[in-house]
Design a protein around this motif. Sequence first.
Motif: not given
Length: 465
Positions: A266-274
């Motif tokens: 749900s955390d878009r920023e974190k997902s993009r990083e991963i």
Amino acid sequence: MKKKSSILLLSALAIFIVIAVEGFFVYHIYHLETEKFDFRYRGILQKGLDYLNKKEENPGLGGVFYLMEFPAKTALEYFHDNDPDTVKFKENVLAALHKTLTEKQKVDGSLKSYLKKMKIESEFNSIFRITHLVLLGDDLDIPIYNSKKDSTWIYPDTLGIKKNQIPVNHYSFIGDHYEIGIDYYVDFDHKKAEVFRAVTASLIIAVLALLIVCLIFLLSVRNLMEERRLSQLKTDFINNMTHELKTPLSTISVATRTLENETILSDREKSREIVTVIRRQNRQLTKQINHLLEISMWERKQFSLDRRILELEPFFTGIAESFRWECQERKCSLEEKYCLVNKTAWLDEVQITVALHNLLINAIKYCTQEPLVILEVSCEDRLIISVTDNGIGISKEDQKRIFDKFYRVSTGNVHKVKGLGLGLFYVKQIVEAHGGTVEVTSRIGKGSTFTINMPAHGKNKNTVS
Ligand code: ADP
């Protein structure tokens, strides 16, 4: 490995047996040749003596037997006066008669003239051995020497018969005051040389055969060592490759597991990083797999050059520029020294870029301080490229092997510095395909210089063989 060691041991044993057998044969051939020589010359000398016998009785010794009467008579008188029945007395008598015999005899002179007449090698020494001697007194006979009974006497060396002396004749004589038996031996000066000459051919063949066997043995040992080395390198390579593949794989695995977590999703920023991490690791994996494919392509010898005329200055500044970008993190200084104004060369742009990139990357990979790399290029008839670094340096022993496939310096083989031992191997292949050479000069702790030297416009082969 045990099996190979026993093969080596067996080969060494086989060589030892071959040496022993050859030695045995050469020794026997030497003996046969010696016997052949003795037989031949004994026959000739006996023929000579027969010939001389026809002219006079006991040729060369007739006068001597007469002269020996005097010391025999003196000894008899001395014996009567003093009755010295001692070994010393007997030795003196024997020595006196032997001296007269050897000094006054003319047998060898007569035989030498005969040999010369027959045009046969005539340089020899005569040896006279008294086999028995008895003084004949008026009332009783005094036995002085008998070789069968008195063999332990210490008496002139001339009694000791050496191996290369040929027995020629036996003389017996009974005079007024003594009775004597004499063996006559001859020792030819050229015997050794002649026998050796006859043995030489066998000796040469034996040595040659031995050399060939030893050579085969050495080649087998070398192949075995090479095989062992390659197998070791292969193991290192597989270990390194496994490590290189495992690292991105486990990162991807951790990253995907993290992505499965609802809160992270749900955390878009974190997902993009991963996702970025996954993409980077995926790129790394692809790179490694391409590397493997590349290796197999080189193995199948499908590597070929695509040469064209290149403007050198922009070409090298371009490589230097991208290298600087690549190494931003390492605070690396790259110094460029060119002598290339308006110079061109006939090169495969991609392959030379790969080769130079490998050298430049190594210059910072194998450096424990702030890297200072000097790229120097000049071009006349030949294009000379050198890359100098202030890195850890390479020992003399390793300098001979770093261009070998999969070779890594053992301290460099820890995973702290990643690598597959192929960079310099490629450099060498590429440079040689351009008809050039690559060399290294280096000192441990002081840095290294790699120098490529190749024809700028050579009509060289354009396929690696
Ligand atoms: P890799 O770097 O993948 O191990 P290379 O073929 O490029 O393989 O190099 C072979 C070995 O030579 C390296 O493992 C390293 O020990 C040594 N080496 C290469 N370049 C340098 C350098 N500039 N300074 C010191 N050692 C080097």
